[in-house]
Design an enzyme around this catalytic site. Structure first.
Site, short mmCIF file in Angstrom:
data_model
loop_
_atom_site.label_atom_id
_atom_site.label_comp_id
_atom_site.label_asym_id
_atom_site.label_seq_id
_atom_site.Cartn_x
_atom_site.Cartn_y
_atom_site.Cartn_z
N SER A 137 0.98 -1.24 -0.04
CA SER A 137 -0.25 -0.08 0.08
C SER A 137 0.92 1.28 -0.06
CB SER A 137 -0.84 0.08 1.39
OG SER A 137 -1.39 1.31 1.40
N TYR A 188 -1.31 -0.92 10.38
CA TYR A 188 -1.45 -1.15 8.95
C TYR A 188 -0.11 -0.67 8.29
CZ TYR A 188 -3.67 -0.88 4.49
OH TYR A 188 -3.80 -1.17 2.80
#
Length: 278
Positions: free
Chosen positions: A153, A166
């Site tokens: 990401s 995350y």
């Protein structure tokens, strides 16, 4: 010669592909696109009915796919996935996509429950580690052109406050991919790490994200998000070209450039912006 890979190829055409997290989102989009390109697909997911749904969609379009259950946090299940995939292909796969992942965010470090840290890291980081650990020797020893795609990401390098678990998990996937690409240089196995910003998937609904962060993410997906199909197509083409980094959206590439050129300014700006929006 491309300095980021081993030259151009068409590995995504007629691939024997194994995809984790193929029951929905980007994983399902990878599966459908690879089937469209003539591949045979092992659709793996911890949610076996969801994996079957993707496989059935492929079969309905005339493609070849099988659904297999796999919890990527358990390396013994990943070994079993590799065995069952090779049995179905009658040989080694030519493409492995470590895609299974979850979303989490909304609390700062110290407020985030350690159980959430463990949950996110076990899936988002240990999942790709297990996938690379199990499948890399298989692809390398097969001695033919192959590919590995790890889904990270833009959070891997754009560490926004309130998303520590995350961010850390995706930064780990980025580093894992860079290391693996270096180790496989010249072998014919291309490694690509996918670093998108917002993709229109259900990761927000399926994750552990605060109400405020969920609302903000939903809005950003609606305004700036690419479709999962578009992201999958771009990433497969990137791997075909032998390139390491795939950043589909312009904002991901802008953040990457700013962070590399002025890391301190970027970090301070991210912190101040978060305080203002909260």
């Amino acid at each position: 010669m491309d300095i980021f890979g081993v030259g151009s190829s068409r590995r995504s055409r007629s691939a024997d592909a194994v995809i984790t997290g193929a029951g929905s989102g980007i994983g399902a989009a990878f599966a459908v696109e690879l089937a469209r390109r003539g591949g045979r697909i092992v659709c793996s997911d911890i949610d076996e009915p969801a994996a079957h749904k993707t496989a059935q969609q492929i079969a309905a379009g005339g493609g070849k796919a099988v659904a297999l259950a796999c919890d990527v946090t358990r390396v013994e299940e990943v070994y079993r996935l590799a065995e069952e995939a090779q049995s179905w292909f009658c040989g080694p796969p030519t493409l492995v996509i470590n895609n299974a992942g979850v979303g989490a965010g909304g609390a700062f470090i110290g407020d985030t429950e350690l159980a959430d840290w463990n949950w996110v890291l076990n899936i988002n980081l240990w999942g790709p580690i297990h996938g690379c650990h199990v499948f890399t020797p298989i692809l390398r020893e097969a001695g033919r052109p192959a590919g590995i795609i790890n889904v990270a990401s833009a959070a891997a390098f754009g560490a926004i406050p309130g998303m520590a678990a995350y961010n850390v998990s995706k930064a780990g996937v980025l580093s894992l991919s860079e290391t693996l690409a270096a180790e496989l240089a010249g072998t014919g196995v291309n490694v690509t790490v996918l670093c998108p910003t917002f993709v229109k998937t259900n990761i927000v609904d399926a994750g552990r994200i605060s109400t405020h962060a969920t609302h903000l993410a939903d809005q950003l997906m609606r305004w700036t998000g690419f479709s999962a199909q578009r992201v999958a197509q771009m990433c497969l083409d990137t791997n075909d070209r032998g390139r390491l980094y795939c950043m589909p959206q312009p904002d991901a590439r802008i953040v990457w450039g700013i962070k590399r050129l002025t890391p301190t300014v970027f970090t301070r700006a991210a912190g101040l912006t978060t305080r203002i929006t909260n």
